[in-house]
Design a protein around this motif. Structure first.
Motif, PDB file in Angstrom:
ATOM      1  N   GLU A   1      47.566  -1.022   2.818  1.00  0.00           N
ATOM      2  CA  GLU A   1      47.937  -1.987   1.783  1.00  0.00           C
ATOM      3  C   GLU A   1      47.613  -3.372   2.314  1.00  0.00           C
ATOM      4  N   THR A   2      47.230  -4.256   1.423  1.00  0.00           N
ATOM      5  CA  THR A   2      46.580  -5.493   1.840  1.00  0.00           C
ATOM      6  C   THR A   2      47.455  -6.483   2.600  1.00  0.00           C
ATOM      7  N   LEU A   3      48.748  -6.529   2.343  1.00  0.00           N
ATOM      8  CA  LEU A   3      49.602  -7.504   3.017  1.00  0.00           C
ATOM      9  C   LEU A   3      50.409  -6.924   4.168  1.00  0.00           C
ATOM     10  N   CYS A   4      50.149  -5.687   4.503  1.00  0.00           N
ATOM     11  CA  CYS A   4      50.795  -5.083   5.670  1.00  0.00           C
ATOM     12  C   CYS A   4      50.201  -5.725   6.925  1.00  0.00           C
TER      13      CYS A   4
ATOM     14  N   TYR B   1      51.886 -10.082  -5.122  1.00  0.00           N
ATOM     15  CA  TYR B   1      50.595 -10.555  -4.624  1.00  0.00           C
ATOM     16  C   TYR B   1      49.854  -9.461  -3.873  1.00  0.00           C
ATOM     17  N   GLU B   2      50.588  -8.555  -3.264  1.00  0.00           N
ATOM     18  CA  GLU B   2      49.932  -7.421  -2.621  1.00  0.00           C
ATOM     19  C   GLU B   2      49.253  -6.541  -3.669  1.00  0.00           C
ATOM     20  N   CYS B   3      49.904  -6.364  -4.814  1.00  0.00           N
ATOM     21  CA  CYS B   3      49.282  -5.599  -5.898  1.00  0.00           C
ATOM     22  C   CYS B   3      47.984  -6.272  -6.353  1.00  0.00           C
TER      23      CYS B   3
ATOM     24  N   GLU C   1      41.244  -9.786   4.675  1.00  0.00           N
ATOM     25  CA  GLU C   1      42.266  -9.357   5.629  1.00  0.00           C
ATOM     26  C   GLU C   1      42.379 -10.311   6.814  1.00  0.00           C
ATOM     27  N   THR C   2      41.308 -11.016   7.116  1.00  0.00           N
ATOM     28  CA  THR C   2      41.384 -12.048   8.154  1.00  0.00           C
ATOM     29  C   THR C   2      42.303 -13.174   7.691  1.00  0.00           C
ATOM     30  N   LEU C   3      42.221 -13.525   6.417  1.00  0.00           N
ATOM     31  CA  LEU C   3      43.123 -14.531   5.860  1.00  0.00           C
ATOM     32  C   LEU C   3      44.566 -14.029   5.864  1.00  0.00           C
TER      33      LEU C   3
ATOM     34  N   TYR D   1      46.400 -15.992   3.049  1.00  0.00           N
ATOM     35  CA  TYR D   1      45.772 -15.110   2.068  1.00  0.00           C
ATOM     36  C   TYR D   1      45.679 -15.703   0.659  1.00  0.00           C
ATOM     37  N   LEU D   2      46.420 -16.781   0.390  1.00  0.00           N
ATOM     38  CA  LEU D   2      46.306 -17.420  -0.926  1.00  0.00           C
ATOM     39  C   LEU D   2      44.905 -18.013  -1.134  1.00  0.00           C
TER      40      LEU D   2
END
Length: 240
Positions: free
Chosen positions: A41-44, A92-94, A121-123, A129-130
């Motif tokens: 998942e993207t924000l993990c 935001y993860e969704c 994912e680096t952001l 990440y915003l």
């Protein structure tokens, strides 16, 4: 007599071609790539760390030549009866799960969509990440196919598909990142994926990285994000 000789010559030629084709098929099968799947998942934070600092390296060290990599951006999300998706780290993860799913669809070439996902994912890894939309310019990729996919509902359908794929895992995933090599989950030893891939590869084109001492397995416990449902709420457990 000449006719018999011609038939014999034709038979010999066909036999040689057949044997050559059979040998080629054997060579192709022995050099088949090792399936490697990442359920994430993207924000993990552990997922972004794995993607940016470990998985990205296989594109430079040659391991990608023997790997068939699949990325499944869904993780510990949950689909309600009405099709609504709730993500472990919030709305935001969704959004970013869907954006990365759309990137995979928009650019089927692995190196292309991975370059975009790695940028996002680096952001995430750097807590910025915003700014994810800057990754279009950074990678030189057109934003339109991804934004269209996100806005027209295709992205949501992709996430429902990834939900079904994730929920069908055997054994079921317990946390993310969930790394699977050759159909077998690595559990919290996922940082050892390179060594496992090298061991699983049976082909003749073994990359040099498979012979390096850096592939010694780690004895450290790796971080994971568990998901436990409590009623309609989602409780996040971070384990290091």
């Amino acid at each position: 007599m000449a006719s018999s000789s011609s038939r014999l010559s034709l038979f010999t030629t066909l036999l040689i071609l057949s044997c050559s084709s059979f040998a080629s098929s054997i060579s192709a099968s022995t050099d088949s790539k090792v399936p490697l799947a990442l359920y994430y998942e993207t924000l993990c934070p552990y997922c972004s760390n794995f993607i940016v600092n470990y998985l990205a390296k296989i594109f430079g060290n040659g391991l990608i030549s023997i790997v068939d990599l699949d990325l499944i951006p869904y993780g510990n999300a949950h689909v309600s009866s009405d099709g609504t998706i709730t993500c472990q780290h919030g709305e935001y993860e969704c959004i970013l799960n869907t954006v990365e799913a759309c990137a995979i669809k928009a650019w089927p070439d692995l190196e292309v969509h991975f370059s975009f996902i790695n940028c996002v994912e680096t952001l995430v890894y750097n807590h910025t990440y915003l700014e994810w939309e800057t990754c279009f310019a950074k990678t030189g990729l057109d934003s339109k196919p991804v934004m269209d996919c996100y806005q027209n509902g295709t992205g949501h359908q992709l996430e429902l598909k990834y939900a079904a794929i994730t929920d069908a895992l055997e054994p079921p995933h317990k946390y993310v990142p969930w790394v699977v090599v050759n159909g077998e989950p690595l559990y919290d030893d996922y940082m050892d994926f390179e060594a496992v891939v090298c061991k699983a590869y049976k082909g003749n084109n073994r990359p040099e990285v498979c012979d390096e001492s850096v592939l010694k397995t780690s004895k450290e416990k790796n971080g994971v994000s568990y998901n436990t449902e409590i009623g309609s709420e989602m409780k996040i457990e971070m384990v290091v």
